[in-house]
Structures are given as C-alpha cells and as structure tokens.
Design a protein around this motif. Structure first.
Motif, short mmCIF file in Angstrom:
data_model
loop_
_atom_site.label_atom_id
_atom_site.label_comp_id
_atom_site.label_asym_id
_atom_site.label_seq_id
_atom_site.Cartn_x
_atom_site.Cartn_y
_atom_site.Cartn_z
N ALA A 157 32.81 26.01 36.83
CA ALA A 157 32.40 26.12 38.22
C ALA A 157 33.54 25.73 39.16
N GLU A 158 34.31 24.72 38.78
CA GLU A 158 35.43 24.27 39.62
C GLU A 158 36.49 25.36 39.73
N ARG A 159 36.83 25.99 38.60
CA ARG A 159 37.85 27.04 38.61
C ARG A 159 37.34 28.27 39.38
N LEU A 160 36.06 28.60 39.21
CA LEU A 160 35.50 29.73 39.93
C LEU A 160 35.57 29.49 41.43
N ARG A 161 35.23 28.28 41.87
CA ARG A 161 35.28 27.97 43.30
C ARG A 161 36.72 28.10 43.82
N GLU A 162 37.70 27.67 43.07
CA GLU A 162 39.10 27.81 43.48
C GLU A 162 39.46 29.28 43.69
N LEU A 163 39.05 30.13 42.75
CA LEU A 163 39.36 31.55 42.86
C LEU A 163 38.60 32.20 44.01
N GLU A 164 37.37 31.78 44.23
CA GLU A 164 36.61 32.30 45.36
C GLU A 164 37.26 31.91 46.68
N ASN A 165 37.71 30.66 46.77
CA ASN A 165 38.39 30.21 47.99
C ASN A 165 39.63 31.05 48.26
N GLU A 166 40.41 31.29 47.22
CA GLU A 166 41.62 32.10 47.37
C GLU A 166 41.27 33.52 47.81
N PRO A 183 39.31 40.47 44.03
CA PRO A 183 40.58 40.46 43.30
C PRO A 183 40.31 40.50 41.79
N PRO A 184 41.22 41.12 41.02
CA PRO A 184 41.03 41.19 39.57
C PRO A 184 40.82 39.83 38.91
N ALA A 185 41.52 38.81 39.39
CA ALA A 185 41.39 37.47 38.78
C ALA A 185 39.98 36.93 38.96
N LEU A 186 39.37 37.20 40.11
CA LEU A 186 38.01 36.73 40.36
C LEU A 186 37.01 37.49 39.50
N LEU A 187 37.18 38.79 39.37
CA LEU A 187 36.30 39.58 38.50
C LEU A 187 36.40 39.10 37.06
N ALA A 188 37.61 38.85 36.60
CA ALA A 188 37.80 38.38 35.22
C ALA A 188 37.17 37.02 35.01
N ALA A 189 37.29 36.15 36.00
CA ALA A 189 36.72 34.80 35.88
C ALA A 189 35.20 34.86 35.76
N ARG A 190 34.56 35.75 36.52
CA ARG A 190 33.11 35.87 36.42
C ARG A 190 32.69 36.46 35.08
N GLU A 191 33.48 37.40 34.60
CA GLU A 191 33.15 38.01 33.31
C GLU A 191 33.26 37.02 32.17
N HIS A 192 34.25 36.13 32.25
CA HIS A 192 34.50 35.20 31.15
C HIS A 192 33.88 33.82 31.39
N GLN A 193 33.13 33.68 32.50
CA GLN A 193 32.36 32.48 32.77
C GLN A 193 33.23 31.22 32.70
N GLY A 207 30.11 48.49 52.96
CA GLY A 207 31.02 47.56 52.33
C GLY A 207 31.88 48.26 51.29
N PHE A 208 33.01 47.65 50.96
CA PHE A 208 33.87 48.19 49.92
C PHE A 208 33.39 47.77 48.53
N ALA A 209 32.50 46.79 48.47
CA ALA A 209 32.04 46.29 47.17
C ALA A 209 30.68 45.62 47.34
N SER A 210 29.66 46.41 47.71
CA SER A 210 28.33 45.85 47.85
C SER A 210 27.86 45.25 46.53
N ALA A 211 28.27 45.86 45.44
CA ALA A 211 28.14 45.25 44.12
C ALA A 211 29.51 44.78 43.70
N MET A 212 29.56 43.70 42.94
CA MET A 212 30.81 43.02 42.62
C MET A 212 31.86 43.96 42.04
N GLN A 213 31.44 44.97 41.26
CA GLN A 213 32.40 45.85 40.59
C GLN A 213 33.23 46.66 41.57
N GLY A 214 32.69 46.91 42.75
CA GLY A 214 33.47 47.58 43.79
C GLY A 214 33.41 49.09 43.70
N ASN A 215 33.78 49.73 44.80
CA ASN A 215 33.80 51.18 44.87
C ASN A 215 35.12 51.72 44.32
#
Length: 368
Positions: free
Chosen positions: A25-34, A12-22, A337-345
């Motif tokens: 860890a708690e917020r990242l885990r929440e987004l990963e769970n979602e 999801p775009p929100a997860l990609l943005a979260a990884r880019e902006h570091q 896979g649709f996104a073997s690398a995080m950026q996606g196809n």
C-alpha cells in the motif's frame, strides 16, 4: 473560451504494473502521488483552465464512490442485471475489433444498506489541491448509474424496496460527499451521467431494471442530478457520457432524442459537458434546448483514437455550434476521459499530450 478536461488521464506504465502485481500500500501510494503530480503538470502545461488529478487513484471512474461504500460486496456467482447486459456482445461498440470487457465483470452487488465508509474523492482533492495552480475539479458518478450498475433483484431487495429507493439513497450519500468536499475548499464538482444516454439507443434494459419506462427514467435521473448539485459556493457540471471503456462506446445517435426532456431541466448544473467527437454524436441542433445561461462544454477532441484533430476543423465546428448556443457560453474539452477504466483508451501518451495542447490552444485563441 475556457478549456476543460472531463476527468481521467492515461495511467503511467509503472502504476499499471504496480496494481497488477499488488505492491504494498505504501509503494502504491508513492506511485499514485507521482502520477497525480505528472497529470497536474501535463494539464497546466497544456493551458487547461480547469483540471483534475487525472483519476490516477481509481480503477474505474466511479471508484470515488462505489469503491468506498459499505453495502457493496462481492457475490460469486453474481452480477447485476444491468451490468450483465452492459458487458454483452451487443452493448459495446468500437471502430476496431472488440476488446475484452471482462474487467467490467466485477461481481460486486448491493447486498446491504449503503453507507460512506471513507472518502476517496476527499483524499484525491486534498492531495491535488496542494499542488494545483489552476482550478481543480472533482468528478463523482450519478446516483442512477451507481444504483443500477450494482443492483440485483436477487441480492439487493433485502436492503431496499426497489432500485428507485436505492437511487434516492445514493443521492443522499452524494450530497454528504459533496458537502464534505466543499468544507475542505472544493469549488468544482462534476457529476458523470452515462445513464442519460441509454434512452438514445433505446437500451431498455437500463431503465426497465429500475422498474421505470423511458420518460419516467429520464425524469427521475434528472431529478436526482439536481438534488445532489445543491451545495452553496460550488460550481457544478454534468457530463452526459456515451460510454467509454478501452476505446469502446455504448451509445450512438444525436442528443435530439433526449434534449427536450433533459437539457432544460438540469436546473442546478452550471456547465453541461457533451460529446461531439464524430458523426455518431449527431448535429448541434439539440444545443438550442440548453438554457442560454448555462455553459456547454463541447467535447470535440476524441479520447478514443490515436489521431490528433485538425485545429481548423475543430474551430469550424465551434462556429457551427454557436448557431444554436451563444458563443460566449461555449467551452471546449476532450469528448470523455482518456482512461475511464484503468487500462486506458487506445492512444499513446504523446497523442494524449498533443490533444490536451490542442484543447488549450483553441481555448486561448477563442478567448482573445
């Protein structure tokens, strides 16, 4: 006919943005769970029989192992001999203009004896298994691919005599990982083996880096795959991948170039996932080399394009495949896979959904 996915789904775009902006860890885990929740819901709504968590917690498909091993560390300047050639201009191909592959240049190398520090795969399974209603599969990388991608003649030989010894040790660590997963209830494990297709292209750098010729490399890789697929009570599959990074691939050509050396020798694989999404995959004749008791999962739906396939065309191709392998031992999936690398196809979430629904529909129609 059963329907499957290979592994990853678009992040999801929100997860990609979260990884880019570091983010924390708690917020990242929440987004990963979602993201995992959404990935499971998407696959189950599409009617996929065996699902994954979409690899939403990974940056790249092999993070489940490489990302949690002691002994793989950043080295600057530095890059494995294999990875150096894999990111070269001649190694990856696409129907469109080339995309940037700099993200593969992680500068991570084997610098010491490898050891499991933790288990990302176990974390993935424990969360997803509490939410999935369908059978859940965990994906892991092959011993050969991990050892070679992070091997450096300059930096790794203090820990291992040669890359072959490192491959053996990675296999040992994978057996430990799979045993831990099985102890927690995991019953489906897939071992991804992109290394097996390099000899199709005669990409000699891959096996020459291991100090092996083509035939010995294939024999060694298959031997190691069999050695990790031994846990009682676990259904094992292997995906013979042709490369998947932001819509690009590294291998073209039919499986006939490796079929006789590989397919009859995959003794411990219950299912073999093969890519058959376009003409560069060749014909179905090599399926005759797969023993009749094994399920061949046909990757007939491309994850590399934004065009949804025709159901009639896909079903026609299944009929063609059944000339070489029993229909009752065929299954269907996307080609990778649709996104073997995080950026996606290069396809939309709407197209991903439509392709998964097509996989589910065809699986159900041919099961009746």
């Amino acid at each position: 006919m059963k329907s499957h996915v290979v592994g990853s789904l678009l992040r999801p775009p929100a997860l990609l943005a979260a990884r880019e902006h570091q983010v924390s860890a708690e917020r990242l885990r929440e987004l990963e769970n979602e993201a995992v929740d959404a990935a499971i819901a998407l696959q189950e709504a599409a009617g996929i029989d065996v699902i994954t968590d979409g690899e939403q917690r990974r940056g790249v498909y092999f993070d489940s192992l490489a990302g949690v091993l002691d002994g793989i560390t950043p080295v600057l300047p530095g890059q494995s001999e294999v990875l150096d050639k894999m990111v070269g201009a001649d190694a990856w191909h696409t129907d469109e203009s080339a995309t940037e592959l700099a993200d593969l240049e992680a500068k991570l190398l084997i610098t010491g004896r490898l050891a499991r520090r933790e288990s990302l795969a176990l974390q993935e399974f424990e969360y997803a298994s509490q939410r999935a209603k369908h059978p859940l599969k965990v994906t892991l990388p092959s011993p050969s691919s991990i050892a070679l991608v992070f091997w450096s003649d300059e930096h790794s030989t203090a820990a291992y005599r040669d890359v072959s010894e490192a491959m053996d040790h990675v296999a040992e660590l994978l057996r430990e990982e799979i045993s831990a997963l099985a102890a927690r209830g995991c019953r489906y494990v897939q071992v991804d083996a992109p290394d097996l297709t390099f000899p199709i292209n005669e990409a000699k750098f891959f096996y020459e880096a291991a100090g092996l010729d083509r035939d010995r490399f294939l024999a060694k890789s298959v031997e190691l795959l069999n050695s990790v697929m031994t846990e009682p009570g676990v259904t094992f599959s292997t995906h013979v991948c042709r490369g998947n990074n932001q819509g690009q691939w590294h291998t073209s050509g039919g499986y006939g170039a490796i079929a006789a050396q590989v397919f009859p020798r995959l003794d411990n694989a219950d299912l073999v996932f093969l890519e058959y999404d376009d003409e560069r995959s060749g014909g179905f004749e090599p399926l005759a080399e797969v023993p009749d008791d094994k399920v061949v999962v046909l990757g007939l739906i491309s994850t590399k394009t934004d065009v949804v396939e025709s159901r009639a065309d896909v079903e026609r191709r299944i009929e063609e495949a059944a000339r070489f392998h029993p229909l009752e031992k065929l299954a269907i999936s996307p080609q990778c896979g649709f996104a073997s690398a995080m950026q996606g196809n290069p396809l939309s979430e709407a197209t991903q959904r439509a392709k998964l629904e097509l996989v589910g529909e065809i699986g159900r129609s041919l099961a009746s």
